[in-house]
Design a protein around this motif. Structure first.
Motif, PDB file in Angstrom:
ATOM      1  N   GLY A  83       0.787  -1.219   0.000  1.00  0.00           N
ATOM      2  CA  GLY A  83       0.000   0.000   0.000  1.00  0.00           C
ATOM      3  C   GLY A  83       0.817   1.265   0.000  1.00  0.00           C
ATOM      4  N   CYS A  84       2.155   1.141   0.075  1.00  0.00           N
ATOM      5  CA  CYS A  84       3.019   2.330   0.061  1.00  0.00           C
ATOM      6  C   CYS A  84       4.200   2.053  -0.868  1.00  0.00           C
ATOM      7  CB  CYS A  84       3.506   2.683   1.460  1.00  0.00           C
ATOM      8  SG  CYS A  84       4.526   4.186   1.534  1.00  0.00           S
ATOM      9  N   ASP A  85       4.489   2.985  -1.780  1.00  0.00           N
ATOM     10  CA  ASP A  85       5.565   2.798  -2.756  1.00  0.00           C
ATOM     11  C   ASP A  85       6.767   3.681  -2.474  1.00  0.00           C
ATOM     12  OD1 ASP A  85       3.998   0.979  -4.168  1.00  0.00           O
ATOM     13  OD2 ASP A  85       3.053   2.564  -5.351  1.00  0.00           O
ATOM     14  N   TRP A  86       6.903   4.166  -1.245  1.00  0.00           N
ATOM     15  CA  TRP A  86       7.998   5.092  -0.935  1.00  0.00           C
ATOM     16  C   TRP A  86       9.341   4.373  -1.019  1.00  0.00           C
ATOM     17  CZ3 TRP A  86      12.042   5.563   2.468  1.00  0.00           C
ATOM     18  CH2 TRP A  86      12.605   6.842   2.633  1.00  0.00           C
ATOM     19  N   LEU A  87      10.290   4.966  -1.724  1.00  0.00           N
ATOM     20  CA  LEU A  87      11.663   4.477  -1.754  1.00  0.00           C
ATOM     21  C   LEU A  87      12.579   5.649  -2.067  1.00  0.00           C
ATOM     22  CD1 LEU A  87      12.862   4.277  -4.906  1.00  0.00           C
ATOM     23  CD2 LEU A  87      11.275   2.339  -4.994  1.00  0.00           C
ATOM     24  N   ILE A  88      13.841   5.457  -1.746  1.00  0.00           N
ATOM     25  CA  ILE A  88      14.835   6.487  -2.007  1.00  0.00           C
ATOM     26  C   ILE A  88      16.164   5.811  -2.304  1.00  0.00           C
ATOM     27  CG2 ILE A  88      15.434   6.744   0.439  1.00  0.00           C
ATOM     28  CD1 ILE A  88      15.923   9.738  -0.114  1.00  0.00           C
ATOM     29  N   ARG A  89      16.862   6.305  -3.333  1.00  0.00           N
ATOM     30  CA  ARG A  89      18.191   5.803  -3.675  1.00  0.00           C
ATOM     31  C   ARG A  89      19.116   7.018  -3.826  1.00  0.00           C
ATOM     32  NH1 ARG A  89      20.887   1.462  -6.014  1.00  0.00           N
ATOM     33  NH2 ARG A  89      18.960   0.252  -6.214  1.00  0.00           N
ATOM     34  N   VAL A  90      20.216   6.971  -3.068  1.00  0.00           N
ATOM     35  CA  VAL A  90      21.184   8.064  -3.085  1.00  0.00           C
ATOM     36  C   VAL A  90      22.542   7.474  -3.423  1.00  0.00           C
ATOM     37  CG1 VAL A  90      22.046  10.073  -1.834  1.00  0.00           C
ATOM     38  CG2 VAL A  90      19.845   9.075  -1.195  1.00  0.00           C
ATOM     39  N   SER A  91      23.260   8.135  -4.321  1.00  0.00           N
ATOM     40  CA  SER A  91      24.553   7.620  -4.767  1.00  0.00           C
ATOM     41  C   SER A  91      25.622   8.702  -4.654  1.00  0.00           C
ATOM     42  CB  SER A  91      24.472   7.143  -6.218  1.00  0.00           C
ATOM     43  OG  SER A  91      23.496   6.129  -6.373  1.00  0.00           O
ATOM     44  N   LEU A  92      26.879   8.254  -4.512  1.00  0.00           N
ATOM     45  CA  LEU A  92      28.013   9.165  -4.446  1.00  0.00           C
ATOM     46  C   LEU A  92      28.458   9.535  -5.849  1.00  0.00           C
ATOM     47  CD1 LEU A  92      30.329  10.620  -2.909  1.00  0.00           C
ATOM     48  CD2 LEU A  92      31.604   8.453  -3.043  1.00  0.00           C
ATOM     49  N   ILE A  93      28.552  10.827  -6.118  1.00  0.00           N
ATOM     50  CA  ILE A  93      29.086  11.326  -7.383  1.00  0.00           C
ATOM     51  C   ILE A  93      30.503  11.806  -7.104  1.00  0.00           C
ATOM     52  CG2 ILE A  93      28.724  12.895  -9.299  1.00  0.00           C
ATOM     53  CD1 ILE A  93      26.501  10.851  -8.894  1.00  0.00           C
ATOM     54  N   SER A  94      31.458  10.978  -7.470  1.00  0.00           N
ATOM     55  CA  SER A  94      32.840  11.240  -7.089  1.00  0.00           C
ATOM     56  C   SER A  94      33.369  12.545  -7.664  1.00  0.00           C
ATOM     57  CB  SER A  94      33.740  10.085  -7.525  1.00  0.00           C
ATOM     58  OG  SER A  94      33.314   8.876  -6.951  1.00  0.00           O
ATOM     59  N   ARG A  95      33.045  12.816  -8.916  1.00  0.00           N
ATOM     60  CA  ARG A  95      33.611  14.015  -9.532  1.00  0.00           C
ATOM     61  C   ARG A  95      33.069  15.305  -8.912  1.00  0.00           C
ATOM     62  NH1 ARG A  95      29.872  11.994 -13.167  1.00  0.00           N
ATOM     63  NH2 ARG A  95      28.194  13.470 -13.791  1.00  0.00           N
ATOM     64  N   ARG A  96      31.921  15.203  -8.246  1.00  0.00           N
ATOM     65  CA  ARG A  96      31.323  16.394  -7.633  1.00  0.00           C
ATOM     66  C   ARG A  96      31.470  16.381  -6.114  1.00  0.00           C
ATOM     67  NH1 ARG A  96      25.438  16.393 -10.306  1.00  0.00           N
ATOM     68  NH2 ARG A  96      25.173  18.197  -8.923  1.00  0.00           N
ATOM     69  N   TYR A  97      32.060  15.326  -5.557  1.00  0.00           N
ATOM     70  CA  TYR A  97      32.308  15.224  -4.122  1.00  0.00           C
ATOM     71  C   TYR A  97      31.016  15.398  -3.304  1.00  0.00           C
ATOM     72  CZ  TYR A  97      37.133  15.900  -5.616  1.00  0.00           C
ATOM     73  OH  TYR A  97      38.339  15.787  -6.251  1.00  0.00           O
ATOM     74  N   HIS A 108       5.266   9.253   1.483  1.00  0.00           N
ATOM     75  CA  HIS A 108       4.624   8.009   1.903  1.00  0.00           C
ATOM     76  C   HIS A 108       3.121   8.102   1.684  1.00  0.00           C
ATOM     77  CE1 HIS A 108       7.891   5.848   4.142  1.00  0.00           C
ATOM     78  NE2 HIS A 108       8.434   7.059   4.103  1.00  0.00           N
ATOM     79  N   THR A 109       2.534   6.954   1.384  1.00  0.00           N
ATOM     80  CA  THR A 109       1.073   6.847   1.301  1.00  0.00           C
ATOM     81  C   THR A 109       0.522   5.961   2.407  1.00  0.00           C
ATOM     82  OG1 THR A 109       1.292   5.000  -0.268  1.00  0.00           O
ATOM     83  CG2 THR A 109       1.043   7.228  -1.185  1.00  0.00           C
ATOM     84  N   CYS A 110       1.364   5.711   3.441  1.00  0.00           N
ATOM     85  CA  CYS A 110       0.921   4.912   4.588  1.00  0.00           C
ATOM     86  C   CYS A 110      -0.214   5.644   5.297  1.00  0.00           C
ATOM     87  CB  CYS A 110       2.051   4.688   5.575  1.00  0.00           C
ATOM     88  SG  CYS A 110       3.518   3.945   4.838  1.00  0.00           S
ATOM     89  N   THR A 111      -1.177   4.893   5.789  1.00  0.00           N
ATOM     90  CA  THR A 111      -2.326   5.491   6.475  1.00  0.00           C
ATOM     91  C   THR A 111      -2.135   5.527   7.979  1.00  0.00           C
ATOM     92  OG1 THR A 111      -3.424   3.325   6.534  1.00  0.00           O
ATOM     93  CG2 THR A 111      -3.902   4.775   4.662  1.00  0.00           C
ATOM     94  N   ARG A 112      -1.104   4.841   8.502  1.00  0.00           N
ATOM     95  CA  ARG A 112      -0.891   4.795   9.953  1.00  0.00           C
ATOM     96  C   ARG A 112      -0.407   6.157  10.413  1.00  0.00           C
ATOM     97  NH1 ARG A 112       2.974  -0.249  10.654  1.00  0.00           N
ATOM     98  NH2 ARG A 112       2.887   0.435  12.820  1.00  0.00           N
ATOM     99  N   ALA A 113      -1.063   6.689  11.426  1.00  0.00           N
ATOM    100  CA  ALA A 113      -0.704   8.016  11.934  1.00  0.00           C
ATOM    101  C   ALA A 113       0.552   7.968  12.775  1.00  0.00           C
ATOM    102  CB  ALA A 113      -1.860   8.596  12.749  1.00  0.00           C
ATOM    103  N   THR A 114       0.784   6.855  13.437  1.00  0.00           N
ATOM    104  CA  THR A 114       1.973   6.744  14.270  1.00  0.00           C
ATOM    105  C   THR A 114       2.418   5.298  14.293  1.00  0.00           C
ATOM    106  OG1 THR A 114       2.920   7.123  16.478  1.00  0.00           O
ATOM    107  CG2 THR A 114       0.639   6.386  16.384  1.00  0.00           C
ATOM    108  N   ILE A 115       3.684   5.091  14.570  1.00  0.00           N
ATOM    109  CA  ILE A 115       4.217   3.735  14.576  1.00  0.00           C
ATOM    110  C   ILE A 115       3.935   3.055  15.914  1.00  0.00           C
ATOM    111  CG2 ILE A 115       6.325   2.375  14.414  1.00  0.00           C
ATOM    112  CD1 ILE A 115       7.441   4.495  12.579  1.00  0.00           C
ATOM    113  N   SER A 116       4.358   3.678  16.975  1.00  0.00           N
ATOM    114  CA  SER A 116       4.199   3.139  18.321  1.00  0.00           C
ATOM    115  C   SER A 116       4.554   4.246  19.296  1.00  0.00           C
ATOM    116  CB  SER A 116       5.092   1.913  18.531  1.00  0.00           C
ATOM    117  OG  SER A 116       6.450   2.297  18.461  1.00  0.00           O
ATOM    118  N   GLN A 117       4.652   3.887  20.540  1.00  0.00           N
ATOM    119  CA  GLN A 117       5.065   4.866  21.541  1.00  0.00           C
ATOM    120  C   GLN A 117       6.488   5.336  21.270  1.00  0.00           C
ATOM    121  OE1 GLN A 117       5.254   3.385  25.541  1.00  0.00           O
ATOM    122  NE2 GLN A 117       4.963   5.402  26.444  1.00  0.00           N
TER     123      GLN A 117
END
Length: 578
Positions: A83-97, A108-117
């Protein structure tokens, strides 16, 4: 200066200049709508992880790391595919440091308002960074205050264990690592002795073994109480001529053992308390008694007189007899100033039971009663003066060992500087007062202004002064420079604080250290599993003194409760009888 730009989607992003790579809490980009975007740049991998953590905590969502490599960080929502398609990919660009977001599926498209305490990503490292200003201001910050701060900042209630670990990490980040602090200690002490040649530093160490082989390093036998390693901070205090508390010696030892107290008391006698006829007040700890016996008379009559704190005797009595209604009587016996007063109170205790006085007889009277102490207690019946210093240093005892020593050094410097200035100011005021009173005497003015003067010895200039309208009376000896108000004794007080602490300056100017390397004793390391145990255990001294004995609600007699009443068995038997 930050640089701004736009990606192909028109999302405004912020690019950060290259920060110090050693900072694990590097700055993160700030986006107008609080969301990530493709093309956003980060200064380091640590900044990426921190940004994703902060985002998840703030949005009450969670993620799972699928790839965490030196060149790539890839994470998905824990509800990905559900029910949620959230993802993230981050890569190092060496030439730009820099690290750049190469793929992002939006919020996120999660419907849960909170995870836990609590939140799994709200770890002790994140909390440590958040509470650093509080810990730096007060190293004695209570764990419950840390929990409250987390609740205020993140809207989560973390466990006691996590908050405690966060505080320890914050202390380490501010004041240095615990193990490295041991190595820094002898270097700091050598610099202090170089700046102040009269300073005395004495170490007693034990050799370190690796298997059966002796290691060339040595280790310190203990540290403070509240940190990563166990230990005790021993303190000796006295009073100046104006009845102010003066700490005179400190020692960090592995615990209250006979060897530790012998080390402390021996150095105290050799370097600090060199005069005879002094009184030593302590609790009745067996290790202290053993150390006194091992002192070869240095802490025994006639050179010194070892006496006991009446509050600890009261505590021992209560532990033995469980009779809180007799606590006050035992204390009053100790405070008896005359033999007659002592005998009356002693007899009153004996009438309540000979077992009580038999127990008290095992303690020599001169060690707990004012009537028999020979005046060496100076009216002091407890070790409360030491407890006051312990409370002042409570925050310092949370620190690594070198930071603890430094904190004690700077606090003593502040105390001595302030008390010396106060004494000098009062001495100047005393001289002015002396000149005024002397001129009035010579002019035979027995009453003038707000003081009345009664001369008792004109030749030696001894007289009595009454302040008006309070009516306070003081005996003044101008020749001896003594007064009941304590003003003239300030010269003696100033001598107590004559020592001046010298700043140690830049460590680059310190002499090269060529001594052995200190390491902590691994056997003194605190247990890391489970919830940390409290460092202060309540005993009979922490209970409220009861003025009336306990009364049984079943039989009405004093001295026991319903659960211990002898009639309970008879009552139960009768209930079972047809």
């Amino acid at each position: 200066m930050n640089q701004t730009g736009q990606d192909r989607s028109g999302l405004k992003v912020y690019r950060l200049n290259q920060p110090d790579r050693s900072d694990s809490f590097a700055e993160i980009p700030i986006v107008e709508d609080g969301e990530f975007g493709v093309g956003m740049e980060f200064s380091s991998r640590e900044a990426v992880i921190k940004a994703v953590k902060d985002y998840s905590i703030r949005r009450s969502v969670d993620y799972r790391v699928f790839e965490s490599e030196p060149l790539t960080f890839y994470a998905k929502c824990t509800q990905y595919g559900l029910g949620c398609d959230w993802l993230i990919r981050v890569s190092l660009i060496s030439r730009r440091y820099c690290w750049v977001i190469r793929r992002y599926n939006g919020s996120h498209t999660c419907t849960r308002a909170t995870i836990s305490q609590d939140h799994s990503k709200l770890d002790s490292i994140t909390i440590a960074e958040a509470i650093k200003p509080l810990v730096e201001a007060d190293p004695a910050l209570k764990v419950k205050s840390v929990i409250a701060e987390v609740q205020s900042k993140f809207n989560y209630t973390v466990s006691y264990r996590k908050a405690w670990l966060a505080k320890q990490k914050a202390v380490e980040k501010i004041f240095g690592g615990w193990e490295a602090s041991y190595e820094a200690l002898p270097i700091w002490f050598e610099a202090m002795c170089h700046k102040e040649p009269s300073a005395v530093v004495h170490f007693e160490t034990m050799p370190a073994y690796q298997g059966d082989e002796l290691v060339g390093d040595i280790r310190v036998d203990g540290t403070h109480l509240y940190g990563k390693y166990k230990g005790c901070l021993l303190v000796a205090v006295s009073q100046d001529g104006n009845n102010n508390i003066v700490p005179i010696a400190f020692a960090i030892v592995e615990g209250e053992t006979s060897d530790a107290w012998h080390f402390f008391l021996s150095n105290l006698r050799q370097h600090v308390v060199t005069r005879d006829g002094v009184g030593l007040i302590s609790d009745r700890h067996e290790s202290i008694n053993a150390a006194v016996e091992r002192s070869n008379g240095a802490w025994s009559p006639p050179r010194a007189f070892h006496m006991f704190c009446i509050r600890h005797i009261e505590s021992n009595f209560l532990r033995k007899f469980k009779a809180p209604y007799l606590q006050k009587l035992v204390v009053n016996i100790g405070y008896s100033r005359t033999v007659r007063e002592y005998e009356v109170r002693y007899e009153r205790l004996r009438e309540r039971g000979e077992a009580y006085t038999n127990w008290l007889n095992r303690i020599p009277r001169e060690q707990y009663a004012l009537a028999f102490d020979g005046g060496y207690r100076w009216g002091h019946m407890t070790t409360n003066l030491v407890e006051c210093i312990n409370s002042v240093l409570k925050g310092a005892r949370n620190l690594p060992i070198t930071a603890l020593v430094k904190a004690t050094f700077y606090r003593l410097n502040e105390l001595f500087t302030r008390k010396r200035a106060e004494a000098e100011a009062r001495i100047n005021a005393g001289h002015v007062f002396s000149e005024i009173v002397t001129s009035k005497l010579h002019a035979n003015q027995l009453a003038s202004g707000n003081i009345q003067v009664s001369c008792f010895d004109h030749q030696n200039e001894v007289f009595e002064v009454r302040e008006m309208p309070s009516g306070m009376e003081f005996a003044v000896d101008l020749c001896g420079l003594r007064c009941d108000c304590g003003e003239f004794q300030m010269d003696q007080v100033r001598r107590v604080y004559r020592a001046r602490f010298r700043p140690l300056g830049n460590p680059a100017t310190w002499p090269a250290y060529n001594g052995p390397r200190f390491i902590p004793n691994p056997y003194l390391r605190q247990v890391t599993k489970g919830r940390p145990r409290m460092t202060h255990f309540l005993n009979e001294m922490d209970t409220q003194m009861l003025r009336r004995p306990r009364r049984c609600t079943l039989c009405g007699a004093e001295g026991h409760s319903r659960s211990r009443c002898r009639q309970t068995g008879a009552t139960n038997t009768n209930r079972g009888t047809p």
